[in-house]
Design a protein around this motif. Structure first.
Motif, PDB file in Angstrom:
ATOM      1  N   ASP A 119      -7.209  -6.545   3.135  1.00 24.91           N
ATOM      2  CA  ASP A 119      -6.009  -6.498   2.294  1.00 24.91           C
ATOM      3  C   ASP A 119      -4.767  -6.335   3.179  1.00 24.91           C
ATOM      4  N   ALA A 162       0.851  -1.188   0.000  1.00 27.22           N
ATOM      5  CA  ALA A 162       0.000   0.000   0.000  1.00 27.22           C
ATOM      6  C   ALA A 162       0.885   1.236   0.000  1.00 27.22           C
ATOM      7  N   ALA A 188     -12.220  -0.803   4.319  1.00 30.03           N
ATOM      8  CA  ALA A 188     -11.859  -0.310   2.996  1.00 30.03           C
ATOM      9  C   ALA A 188     -11.606   1.189   3.078  1.00 30.03           C
ATOM     10  N   GLY A 189     -10.765   1.692   2.201  1.00 27.78           N
ATOM     11  CA  GLY A 189     -10.504   3.128   2.183  1.00 27.78           C
ATOM     12  C   GLY A 189      -9.274   3.468   1.367  1.00 27.78           C
ATOM     13  N   THR A 190      -8.812   4.689   1.548  1.00 24.03           N
ATOM     14  CA  THR A 190      -7.641   5.196   0.850  1.00 24.03           C
ATOM     15  C   THR A 190      -6.507   5.384   1.847  1.00 24.03           C
ATOM     16  N   LYS A 209      -3.862   7.217   3.557  1.00 22.48           N
ATOM     17  CA  LYS A 209      -3.576   8.648   3.739  1.00 22.48           C
ATOM     18  C   LYS A 209      -2.127   8.892   4.151  1.00 22.48           C
ATOM     19  N   SER A 262      -3.264   5.019  -2.507  1.00 19.68           N
ATOM     20  CA  SER A 262      -3.815   3.770  -3.039  1.00 19.68           C
ATOM     21  C   SER A 262      -5.088   3.386  -2.285  1.00 19.68           C
ATOM     22  N   THR A 263      -5.944   2.623  -2.959  1.00 14.67           N
ATOM     23  CA  THR A 263      -7.204   2.170  -2.374  1.00 14.67           C
ATOM     24  C   THR A 263      -7.020   0.732  -1.903  1.00 14.67           C
ATOM     25  N   VAL A 264      -7.525   0.436  -0.709  1.00 13.68           N
ATOM     26  CA  VAL A 264      -7.441  -0.918  -0.164  1.00 13.68           C
ATOM     27  C   VAL A 264      -8.834  -1.379   0.257  1.00 13.68           C
ATOM     28  N   LYS A 265      -9.016  -2.692   0.265  1.00 11.46           N
ATOM     29  CA  LYS A 265     -10.264  -3.290   0.739  1.00 11.46           C
ATOM     30  C   LYS A 265     -10.021  -3.833   2.143  1.00 11.46           C
ATOM     31  N   ILE A 325      -5.518   4.679   7.122  1.00 12.51           N
ATOM     32  CA  ILE A 325      -6.481   4.427   6.046  1.00 12.51           C
ATOM     33  C   ILE A 325      -7.777   5.109   6.436  1.00 12.51           C
TER      34      ILE A 325
END
Length: 159
Positions: free
Chosen positions: A116, A106, A135-137, A139, A110-113, A158
């Motif tokens: 992950d 990450a 889930a999120g981005t 930061k 990036s976007t994660v579920k 995140i």
């Protein structure tokens, strides 16, 4: 059988103590503590010195009060990010990718579920995947690849 064995004297795992001392040397940490049931092993070294003798205590307290850590100056911009951060569940070494030269799990933006893997913390040759709780981005990534980390240290944010 001697009296000590009959009274349930604690058996010290000398190899574990040696492994913990080696982990201190490898990660430049000043202390490490491991609990197993009612046994606790702590290996510490004096600042700037060699590993101090280990001590073993049994039984471990049910609810220990937090120990005050020495004050460490932190950048003001890092404080808000650390409040929402995924924290290290163990003492070890953080790795941002599966192997040297590989793409990080990450990166900022990036976007994660949920679930992950976002990084790995290695402790005593065991790789522990740290996963996204939601889930999120990403930061902020608050650690460098190969950096020693402490228990409960903020690792990644995140939102």
């Amino acid at each position: 059988m001697n009296d000590k064995a009959e009274k349930g004297a604690m058996q010290v795992d000398v190899q574990l103590v040696r492994d913990l001392a080696a982990l201190l040397d490898d990660t430049n940490l000043t202390e490490i503590e491991v609990e197993d049931g009612d046994r606790k092993i702590r290996v510490a070294r004096k600042a700037g010195g060699n590993a101090a003798p280990a001590y073993i205590a049994a039984p471990a307290p049910v609810a220990a009060a937090p120990v005050a850590a020495p004050a460490v100056a932190a950048a003001p911009a890092e404080a808000p990010a650390a409040t929402n951060a995924i924290r290290s569940p163990i003492v070890g070494t953080a790795y941002l990718a599966a192997e040297p030269g590989a793409t990080p799990y990450a990166a900022v933006g990036s976007t994660v579920k949920a679930g992950d893997t976002v990084l790995i913390v290695e402790a005593m040759k065991v790789m522990n995947a740290i996963t996204a709780p939601q889930a999120g981005t990403v930061k902020a990534v608050l650690v460098d690849n190969g950096q020693p980390v402490e228990y409960d240290q903020p690792l990644i944010v995140i939102e």
